[in-house]
Design an enzyme around this catalytic site. Structure first.
Site, short mmCIF file in Angstrom:
data_model
loop_
_atom_site.label_atom_id
_atom_site.label_comp_id
_atom_site.label_asym_id
_atom_site.label_seq_id
_atom_site.Cartn_x
_atom_site.Cartn_y
_atom_site.Cartn_z
N GLU A 47 14.83 -17.67 71.30
CA GLU A 47 14.29 -16.92 70.15
C GLU A 47 13.37 -17.81 69.34
OE1 GLU A 47 15.60 -15.23 65.78
OE2 GLU A 47 17.18 -15.45 67.30
N ARG A 51 8.22 -17.92 61.74
CA ARG A 51 8.25 -18.54 60.42
C ARG A 51 7.20 -19.62 60.25
NH1 ARG A 51 14.78 -19.56 59.58
NH2 ARG A 51 15.48 -17.53 60.35
N THR A 74 12.71 -13.07 63.44
CA THR A 74 12.19 -12.81 62.10
C THR A 74 11.13 -11.71 62.11
OG1 THR A 74 12.39 -15.24 61.85
CG2 THR A 74 11.70 -14.00 59.93
N LYS A 134 22.94 -8.02 65.61
CA LYS A 134 23.03 -9.39 65.12
C LYS A 134 23.83 -9.38 63.82
CE LYS A 134 19.84 -12.75 62.99
NZ LYS A 134 18.41 -13.10 62.84
#
Length: 213
Positions: A47, A51, A74, A134
């Site tokens: 993953e 960011r 994200t 999640k």
């Protein structure tokens, strides 16, 4: 892609290894050797969090690594989804969930591992058809005891807890019936990436890949 399709795809991904590395990449030159090290260590599902300015380029580089399955973390907006798919992401991860984000992922055929922090959020995603979610931020929301408690009345949902998970507590999560795998950043520490110590990252990945569940 239906929520049910997404859940099946994410369950298959979560079963590939006990840990999904959560990666914050500042230098795109690190992307490919990092992916190669993690895959070599037995952690094929990667993953890359959106960011940093180079995150999408990192996904493009990692997507070239044989044996790896690269996703974008994200995800916050439909625009993020479009950019992630264009970069080669095979799955998406979000800290929470909104209807716009879920709609965008379903329309783009991108399996989304959507975040839930409470029983109500988990129920809302389940109502839409998402049975794999999640749990985030895991430690801040009560850790493994909280996730175990949520699992008792909502047994249909399986989770990937992320946020504050480390080698010290990952076993507590993996022992739960409603946990498929965990997400963690400890397998790719910034200092090892900056030093180019890919063998060190292979070793951390092997340790994580050998965790019982």
């Amino acid at each position: 892609m239906t929520p049910q399709d997404a859940s099946r795809a994410n369950e298959a991904l979560c079963k590939l290894a006990p840990v999904i590395p959560v990666l914050v990449i500042d230098d795109v030159a690190h992307a490919r050797p990092l992916a190669e090290a993690l895959v070599a260590g037995g952690l094929p599902v990667l993953e890359v969090t959106l960011r940093t300015p180079v995150a999408l380029d990192a996904i493009r580089e990692m997507a070239k690594v044989e044996g790896g399955v690269v996703g974008a973390g994200t995800l916050l907006t439909p625009e993020d989804v479009t950019a992630a798919v264009a970069a080669g992401a095979k799955f998406g991860v979000s800290p929470g969930a909104t209807d716009r984000l879920l709609d965008a992922c379903e329309a783009a055929d991108l399996p989304l591992l959507a975040g839930a922090a409470t029983a109500s959020e988990a129920m809302a995603l389940l109502e839409r058809g998402y049975t794999v979610q999640k749990f985030f931020p895991a430690e801040a929301n009560g850790g493994a005891p909280a996730l175990k408690a949520i699992g008792a009345p909502i047994p249909k949902v399986k989770f990937c807890p992320t946020g504050g998970v480390s080698m010290k507590n990952v076993g507590d999560y993996l022992s739960l019936k409603n946990v498929l795998c965990c997400g963690g950043s400890w397998v790719a520490p910034k200092e090892l990436m900056q030093a180019g110590d890919w063998d060190g990252i292979v070793a951390l990945a092997r340790e994580a890949a050998a965790l019982p569940r």
